[in-house]
Write a protein that holds these residues in place. Structure first.
Motif, PDB file in Angstrom:
ATOM      1  N   LEU B 109     -16.216  88.944 -72.632  1.00 16.82           N
ATOM      2  CA  LEU B 109     -16.130  88.032 -71.487  1.00 16.82           C
ATOM      3  C   LEU B 109     -17.280  87.011 -71.525  1.00 16.82           C
ATOM      4  CD1 LEU B 109     -14.838  87.352 -68.679  1.00 16.82           C
ATOM      5  CD2 LEU B 109     -16.402  89.029 -67.682  1.00 16.82           C
ATOM      6  N   GLY B 110     -16.931  85.776 -71.288  1.00 12.17           N
ATOM      7  CA  GLY B 110     -17.946  84.715 -71.227  1.00 12.17           C
ATOM      8  C   GLY B 110     -17.603  83.751 -70.104  1.00 12.17           C
ATOM      9  N   SER B 111     -18.554  82.857 -69.782  1.00  7.97           N
ATOM     10  CA  SER B 111     -18.284  81.894 -68.702  1.00  7.97           C
ATOM     11  C   SER B 111     -17.585  80.667 -69.274  1.00  7.97           C
ATOM     12  CB  SER B 111     -19.586  81.495 -68.026  1.00  7.97           C
ATOM     13  OG  SER B 111     -20.252  80.537 -68.815  1.00  7.97           O
ATOM     14  N   ASP B 112     -17.192  79.753 -68.375  1.00  6.46           N
ATOM     15  CA  ASP B 112     -16.524  78.523 -68.840  1.00  6.46           C
ATOM     16  C   ASP B 112     -17.542  77.425 -69.172  1.00  6.46           C
ATOM     17  OD1 ASP B 112     -17.434  77.967 -66.332  1.00  6.46           O
ATOM     18  OD2 ASP B 112     -15.593  77.019 -65.607  1.00  6.46           O
ATOM     19  N   LYS B 113     -18.834  77.778 -69.176  1.00  9.09           N
ATOM     20  CA  LYS B 113     -19.849  76.758 -69.457  1.00  9.09           C
ATOM     21  C   LYS B 113     -20.803  77.251 -70.545  1.00  9.09           C
ATOM     22  CE  LYS B 113     -21.198  74.629 -65.565  1.00  9.09           C
ATOM     23  NZ  LYS B 113     -22.118  74.363 -64.438  1.00  9.09           N
ATOM     24  N   GLU B 114     -20.225  77.809 -71.585  1.00 10.07           N
ATOM     25  CA  GLU B 114     -21.066  78.341 -72.657  1.00 10.07           C
ATOM     26  C   GLU B 114     -21.388  77.257 -73.691  1.00 10.07           C
ATOM     27  OE1 GLU B 114     -22.416  81.240 -72.544  1.00 10.07           O
ATOM     28  OE2 GLU B 114     -21.271  81.979 -70.832  1.00 10.07           O
ATOM     29  N   HIS B 115     -22.576  77.315 -74.202  1.00 10.48           N
ATOM     30  CA  HIS B 115     -22.991  76.486 -75.340  1.00 10.48           C
ATOM     31  C   HIS B 115     -22.156  76.923 -76.546  1.00 10.48           C
ATOM     32  CE1 HIS B 115     -25.654  75.001 -78.535  1.00 10.48           C
ATOM     33  NE2 HIS B 115     -26.260  74.255 -77.629  1.00 10.48           N
ATOM     34  N   GLY B 130      -9.698  90.048 -84.329  1.00  8.40           N
ATOM     35  CA  GLY B 130      -8.654  90.128 -83.299  1.00  8.40           C
ATOM     36  C   GLY B 130      -9.130  90.582 -81.934  1.00  8.40           C
ATOM     37  N   ILE B 131     -10.402  90.313 -81.597  1.00 10.00           N
ATOM     38  CA  ILE B 131     -10.872  90.643 -80.246  1.00 10.00           C
ATOM     39  C   ILE B 131     -10.141  89.758 -79.232  1.00 10.00           C
ATOM     40  CG2 ILE B 131     -13.194  91.351 -81.021  1.00 10.00           C
ATOM     41  CD1 ILE B 131     -14.054  88.570 -79.609  1.00 10.00           C
ATOM     42  N   THR B 132     -10.208  90.141 -77.975  1.00 15.02           N
ATOM     43  CA  THR B 132      -9.624  89.314 -76.925  1.00 15.02           C
ATOM     44  C   THR B 132     -10.772  88.672 -76.148  1.00 15.02           C
ATOM     45  OG1 THR B 132      -7.792  90.851 -76.740  1.00 15.02           O
ATOM     46  CG2 THR B 132      -8.145  89.346 -74.875  1.00 15.02           C
ATOM     47  N   ARG B 133     -10.625  87.398 -75.860  1.00 17.79           N
ATOM     48  CA  ARG B 133     -11.672  86.712 -75.100  1.00 17.79           C
ATOM     49  C   ARG B 133     -11.181  86.420 -73.697  1.00 17.79           C
ATOM     50  NH1 ARG B 133     -13.164  81.952 -75.908  1.00 17.79           N
ATOM     51  NH2 ARG B 133     -11.154  81.348 -76.764  1.00 17.79           N
ATOM     52  N   LYS B 134     -12.090  86.582 -72.749  1.00 16.05           N
ATOM     53  CA  LYS B 134     -11.760  86.217 -71.374  1.00 16.05           C
ATOM     54  C   LYS B 134     -12.837  85.262 -70.868  1.00 16.05           C
ATOM     55  CE  LYS B 134      -9.223  90.143 -69.454  1.00 16.05           C
ATOM     56  NZ  LYS B 134      -9.347  91.234 -68.468  1.00 16.05           N
ATOM     57  N   ILE B 135     -12.433  84.379 -69.987  1.00 17.75           N
ATOM     58  CA  ILE B 135     -13.388  83.384 -69.467  1.00 17.75           C
ATOM     59  C   ILE B 135     -13.378  83.420 -67.940  1.00 17.75           C
ATOM     60  CG2 ILE B 135     -13.864  80.893 -69.289  1.00 17.75           C
ATOM     61  CD1 ILE B 135     -12.603  80.658 -72.115  1.00 17.75           C
ATOM     62  N   PHE B 136     -14.579  83.472 -67.352  1.00 14.22           N
ATOM     63  CA  PHE B 136     -14.665  83.395 -65.888  1.00 14.22           C
ATOM     64  C   PHE B 136     -15.362  82.102 -65.489  1.00 14.22           C
ATOM     65  CE2 PHE B 136     -19.162  84.110 -64.957  1.00 14.22           C
ATOM     66  CZ  PHE B 136     -19.632  84.611 -66.161  1.00 14.22           C
ATOM     67  N   ASN B 146     -13.076  89.953 -61.064  1.00 16.60           N
ATOM     68  CA  ASN B 146     -11.647  90.019 -61.404  1.00 16.60           C
ATOM     69  C   ASN B 146     -11.408  90.189 -62.897  1.00 16.60           C
ATOM     70  OD1 ASN B 146     -10.919  89.715 -58.769  1.00 16.60           O
ATOM     71  ND2 ASN B 146     -10.730  87.479 -58.895  1.00 16.60           N
ATOM     72  N   LYS B 147     -12.366  89.693 -63.668  1.00  5.71           N
ATOM     73  CA  LYS B 147     -12.137  89.681 -65.119  1.00  5.71           C
ATOM     74  C   LYS B 147     -12.843  90.825 -65.854  1.00  5.71           C
ATOM     75  CE  LYS B 147     -10.154  85.448 -65.072  1.00  5.71           C
ATOM     76  NZ  LYS B 147     -10.780  84.182 -64.949  1.00  5.71           N
ATOM     77  N   ILE B 148     -13.723  91.553 -65.183  1.00  5.06           N
ATOM     78  CA  ILE B 148     -14.600  92.491 -65.886  1.00  5.06           C
ATOM     79  C   ILE B 148     -13.899  93.763 -66.359  1.00  5.06           C
ATOM     80  CG2 ILE B 148     -15.426  93.693 -63.797  1.00  5.06           C
ATOM     81  CD1 ILE B 148     -17.578  92.737 -66.826  1.00  5.06           C
ATOM     82  N   LYS B 149     -12.818  94.068 -65.736  1.00 11.30           N
ATOM     83  CA  LYS B 149     -12.155  95.337 -66.051  1.00 11.30           C
ATOM     84  C   LYS B 149     -11.753  95.381 -67.532  1.00 11.30           C
ATOM     85  CE  LYS B 149      -9.254  98.717 -63.971  1.00 11.30           C
ATOM     86  NZ  LYS B 149      -7.967  99.076 -63.560  1.00 11.30           N
ATOM     87  N   GLY B 150     -12.154  96.471 -68.195  1.00 14.02           N
ATOM     88  CA  GLY B 150     -11.770  96.675 -69.592  1.00 14.02           C
ATOM     89  C   GLY B 150     -12.619  95.906 -70.587  1.00 14.02           C
ATOM     90  N   VAL B 151     -13.594  95.151 -70.082  1.00  9.87           N
ATOM     91  CA  VAL B 151     -14.432  94.340 -70.980  1.00  9.87           C
ATOM     92  C   VAL B 151     -15.434  95.232 -71.716  1.00  9.87           C
ATOM     93  CG1 VAL B 151     -16.244  92.575 -71.019  1.00  9.87           C
ATOM     94  CG2 VAL B 151     -14.192  92.223 -69.649  1.00  9.87           C
ATOM     95  N   LYS B 152     -15.601  94.981 -73.015  1.00 18.48           N
ATOM     96  CA  LYS B 152     -16.556  95.781 -73.783  1.00 18.48           C
ATOM     97  C   LYS B 152     -17.921  95.084 -73.852  1.00 18.48           C
ATOM     98  CE  LYS B 152     -16.968  98.616 -77.845  1.00 18.48           C
ATOM     99  NZ  LYS B 152     -16.278  99.175 -79.006  1.00 18.48           N
ATOM    100  N   LEU B 153     -17.863  93.791 -73.976  1.00 17.85           N
ATOM    101  CA  LEU B 153     -19.124  93.038 -74.093  1.00 17.85           C
ATOM    102  C   LEU B 153     -19.059  91.774 -73.235  1.00 17.85           C
ATOM    103  CD1 LEU B 153     -21.897  92.674 -75.702  1.00 17.85           C
ATOM    104  CD2 LEU B 153     -20.583  91.238 -77.250  1.00 17.85           C
ATOM    105  N   VAL B 154     -20.095  91.578 -72.431  1.00 18.18           N
ATOM    106  CA  VAL B 154     -20.213  90.331 -71.665  1.00 18.18           C
ATOM    107  C   VAL B 154     -21.285  89.495 -72.352  1.00 18.18           C
ATOM    108  CG1 VAL B 154     -20.844  89.305 -69.439  1.00 18.18           C
ATOM    109  CG2 VAL B 154     -19.593  91.481 -69.498  1.00 18.18           C
ATOM    110  N   SER B 155     -20.896  88.316 -72.796  1.00 14.94           N
ATOM    111  CA  SER B 155     -21.873  87.437 -73.458  1.00 14.94           C
ATOM    112  C   SER B 155     -21.946  86.148 -72.657  1.00 14.94           C
ATOM    113  CB  SER B 155     -21.430  87.171 -74.896  1.00 14.94           C
ATOM    114  OG  SER B 155     -22.416  86.411 -75.545  1.00 14.94           O
ATOM    115  N   ILE B 156     -23.004  86.034 -71.857  1.00 19.48           N
ATOM    116  CA  ILE B 156     -23.048  84.907 -70.909  1.00 19.48           C
ATOM    117  C   ILE B 156     -24.367  84.127 -70.970  1.00 19.48           C
ATOM    118  CG2 ILE B 156     -21.415  85.691 -69.165  1.00 19.48           C
ATOM    119  CD1 ILE B 156     -23.847  86.931 -67.673  1.00 19.48           C
ATOM    120  N   VAL B 157     -24.226  82.873 -70.621  1.00 12.25           N
ATOM    121  CA  VAL B 157     -25.408  82.016 -70.551  1.00 12.25           C
ATOM    122  C   VAL B 157     -26.124  82.309 -69.223  1.00 12.25           C
ATOM    123  CG1 VAL B 157     -24.107  80.080 -69.529  1.00 12.25           C
ATOM    124  CG2 VAL B 157     -26.223  79.632 -70.737  1.00 12.25           C
ATOM    125  N   HIS B 158     -27.437  82.288 -69.256  1.00 12.19           N
ATOM    126  CA  HIS B 158     -28.195  82.503 -68.032  1.00 12.19           C
ATOM    127  C   HIS B 158     -28.283  81.169 -67.272  1.00 12.19           C
ATOM    128  CE1 HIS B 158     -32.067  84.217 -65.982  1.00 12.19           C
ATOM    129  NE2 HIS B 158     -31.107  83.950 -65.133  1.00 12.19           N
TER     130      HIS B 158
END
Lengths: 307, 393
Positions: B109-115, B130-136, B146-158
């Protein structure tokens, strides 16, 4: 994008002197190429130029605003000017290569490529008469005047000159070079017009006529022009001595008045033709006033010979 | 905080140069202390660490250890071995993208404003394994939940490098952990400007670059909790990552060396250690409030000329970044005009094309501040910005 059309030649010229401009020239070339192939210029060069100039005009915001908002129109104006001027430069270069004068065939107007004329584009002839007026080649009478080169040559170039005139001196290397190049085909008649505005010009005419008695006219003509700055009361006898004339005989002739009428008649003859400055050249009916560059005279001679 | 005194440490700001540097989100200037420390390596102990027994090698070892300790303290890491040196934030994120055990259909999972540095490694992993990506939506906690369920890794910009706004990472990390997800924090834009305490945040991984925080270029850090780092499979192996090898196997080294393959950028590491020392001495809180104060002035001026500010109008929410457009003036034109006035800043999409494209914004101008910028510089900047604004009136 159109700014690249202007930037390319400018940066190419500046690039001769600096690597910085060579890089910009490369950018301009890429942009130019894209522009002429109707693709958008992606180098950003146009943007850099526009912004840099706008920033420099910021001291007067209305001007900066006009420049920034009308940049494309301004670029087009400059591009059209540069294309037009390039066309005229090309045309001038062609005329210069073909006719020897960038203004075209038979033109006597100022041409930047003609170095000699460029030095003094205004007044290049020695003149006693202020106003230019029409010349009458049909009134030229050259019988009995000294001829240089083959007397039976196909073409005669007539030069009205004055021994005291610096422009006559200036024209001399060109005249001699042409006589050498067209030896056998062209000869020269030198019609001396002693202008009283030059000190010793009458004395010089008289001295040359004395030398002619001993078939030494051209040697004396040459030494007079070569040493034009040294003309003085004592110089004429010295020159005569230098070319091997008998000092006594020369002095008797020089101190007599035997050529006074001849000199006056020559002068009046020149006035009748309309000569208003020296040197004036006639090649058949074509006349040129003032020293000419080699290519111009050569072109005229060739044209006349081909007729 | 004595800005005038600080400015004397930065040779690039020598009075004669009359330079106004507002491009700190891209890279910062370096103080003379950092440069001296880096030169010290090349002048006094230009050797390799952890390999040889001679005096110079020992000295490098000691300096690298000191730098690692400084950086671990800077982030309040539990152990120095939790700090791994990389080339930059990008490499740190790529290290996780390659070493973290992800398999087909695992969700990241990542945000919609990632570098791009925190977007492309995951796009690649999507194609590669073949990972699945989700964007919040950036900093939208509800959307995050809403998007966190089932997520293995959250990679987000601070903190976003587009507008300076920040994700509420403390809350997001808490929610992630409650849902069994591991969190990687892209702190490239936050670490230089605010106090970061990885233990308080409970961040699992954190990536940042030296060059954005007064340090040298070519050096970065990946912080990771020890137990998580130990679970990673190094994706780059070589000199100094193992204790022993046979033709058939190897005995891998302990943390952190197992992730630092080949001869390291010692001068960079030592310089980075000195840079965080410098920041600590000045105080991150001081830096943060100084930047906000300057940003308030810029924001006030921008509001005056009706500039389109990207992000919230409240400067307190945008740290030291003011990202904006003036009318329909091309942002690159603005930065080029300012460049002609000796003001350095950036224009464009700042490697966050995805967000700009999605929001149909054709880039912006970005002024990003730091500890050495002054009110006078802001005034000069605003004077020129107002002149530029007149072009479209």
């Amino acid at each position: 994008m159109v700014i690249c059309l202007i930037a390319l030649p400018v940066f190419l010229i500046l690039g001769i002197f600096s690597v910085k401009y060579r890089l910009l020239a490369k950018e301009a070339f890429r942009c130019f190429f894209k522009t002429v192939t109707l693709k958008p210029c992606d180098t950003g060069l146009d943007q850099k130029i526009k912004s840099e100039i706008t920033a420099r005009l910021m001291w007067w915001p209305p001007l900066a605003s006009i420049f920034y908002n009308r940049f494309n129109v301004i670029s087009w104006v400059f591009a059209i000017l540069i294309i037009t001027s390039t066309f005229f430069v090309g045309q001038g270069a062609y005329n210069y290569a073909v006719y020897g004068n960038c203004n075209g065939e038979n033109s006597n107007q100022f041409c930047i490529f003609n170095v000699v004329r460029a030095e003094q584009p205004e007044k290049e002839a020695c003149s006693k008469i202020e106003n230019e007026h029409e010349l009458h080649p049909e009134k030229i009478k050259i019988d009995g005047y000294p001829v240089r080169g083959d007397p039976d040559a196909k073409l005669t170039m007539v030069e009205y000159g004055c021994f005291g005139c610096p422009y006559t001196k200036k024209a001399e290397p060109v005249v001699r070079g042409l006589l050498k190049e067209f030896a056998g085909d062209v000869n020269l008649v030198y019609y001396n017009v002693p202008l009283s505005i030059h000190k010793y010009s009458i004395e010089a005419s008289k001295a040359a006529s004395c030398a002619r008695e001993h078939n030494k006219y051209w040697e004396y003509h040459d030494i007079l022009l070569e040493n034009q700055d040294e003309l003085s009361d004592g110089s004429f006898a010295r020159f005569a001595q230098e070319i091997g004339l008998d000092e006594k005989e020369f002095s008797e002739c020089f101190n007599s008045s035997k050529y006074d009428n001849y000199i006056n008649e020559s002068y009046n003859g020149a006035l009748a033709v309309g000569i208003y400055g020296t040197p004036t050249f006639f090649i058949n009916n074509v006349s040129l006033v003032g020293p000419q560059d080699y290519r111009t005279l050569k072109k005229m001679i060739k044209d006349e010979l081909e007729k | 905080m004595n800005v005038e005194k600080i400015r004397k440490d930065f040779p690039a700001l020598d009075a004669g140069k009359q330079l106004i540097y507002f491009d700190n989100a891209c890279t910062t200037l370096r103080p003379v202390q950092v440069m001296q420390k880096m030169n010290e390596y090349y002048k006094e102990y230009p050797s390799c660490a952890g390999r040889s027994n001679h005096r110079l090698s020992m000295k490098v070892n000691e300096e690298v250890m000191k730098a690692r300790k400084n950086i671990a303290n800077f982030f309040n890491a539990k152990d120095d071995s939790e700090v791994i040196f990389t080339r930059n934030t990008t490499e740190s994120i790529n290290l996780i993208a390659n070493a973290f055990k992800l398999k087909r259909e695992d969700i990241v999972l990542g945000s919609d404003k990632e570098h791009n540095s925190n977007l492309l490694p995951w796009l690649l992993a999507e194609r590669r394994i073949g990972i699945t990506r989700k964007i919040f939506k950036f900093n939208d906690i509800e959307d995050f939940k809403n998007k966190i369920k089932g997520v293995k890794l959250v990679s987000i910009v601070h903190t976003s490098n587009v507008d300076g706004t920040s994700n509420d990472v403390k809350e997001m990390i808490k929610i992630s952990h409650e849902n069994g997800a591991v969190v990687l924090l892209d702190a490239a834009q936050s670490a230089p400007h605010k106090e970061l305490n990885v233990r308080k945040l409970d961040a699992d991984f954190l990536a940042c670059s030296g060059h954005k925080m007064l340090g040298p270029s070519g050096i970065g850090v990946l912080y990771g909790k020890k137990e998580l780092l130990e679970q990673l499979t190094p994706f780059m192996m070589g000199g100094d990552t193992v204790n022993n090898t046979t033709y058939d196997g190897f005995e891998i080294k302990a943390l952190p060396e197992r992730f630092e393959a080949g001869l390291q950028n010692y001068s960079g590491i030592i310089g980075f250690g000195e840079a965080v020392n410098y920041l600590k001495k000045v105080g991150l809180d001081n830096i943060e409030s100084h930047e906000k104060e300057l940003n308030k002035r810029i924001t006030g001026g921008l509001v005056e000329i009706n500039a389109n500010i990207i992000g919230p109008k409240d400067a307190n929410l945008r740290s030291g970044i003011a990202s904006f457009n003036i009318g329909n003036i091309n942002p690159h034109d603005i930065s080029l005009m300012l460049n002609a006035k000796n003001i350095m800043l950036r224009s464009g999409m700042y490697c966050v094309h995805s967000w700009f494209n999605a929001n149909k914004i054709n880039g912006s101008v970005r002024a990003s501040l730091y500890l050495y910028n002054t009110k006078e510089e802001v005034e000069i900047f605003m004077k020129h910005i107002k002149d530029i604004a007149k072009l479209v009136r």
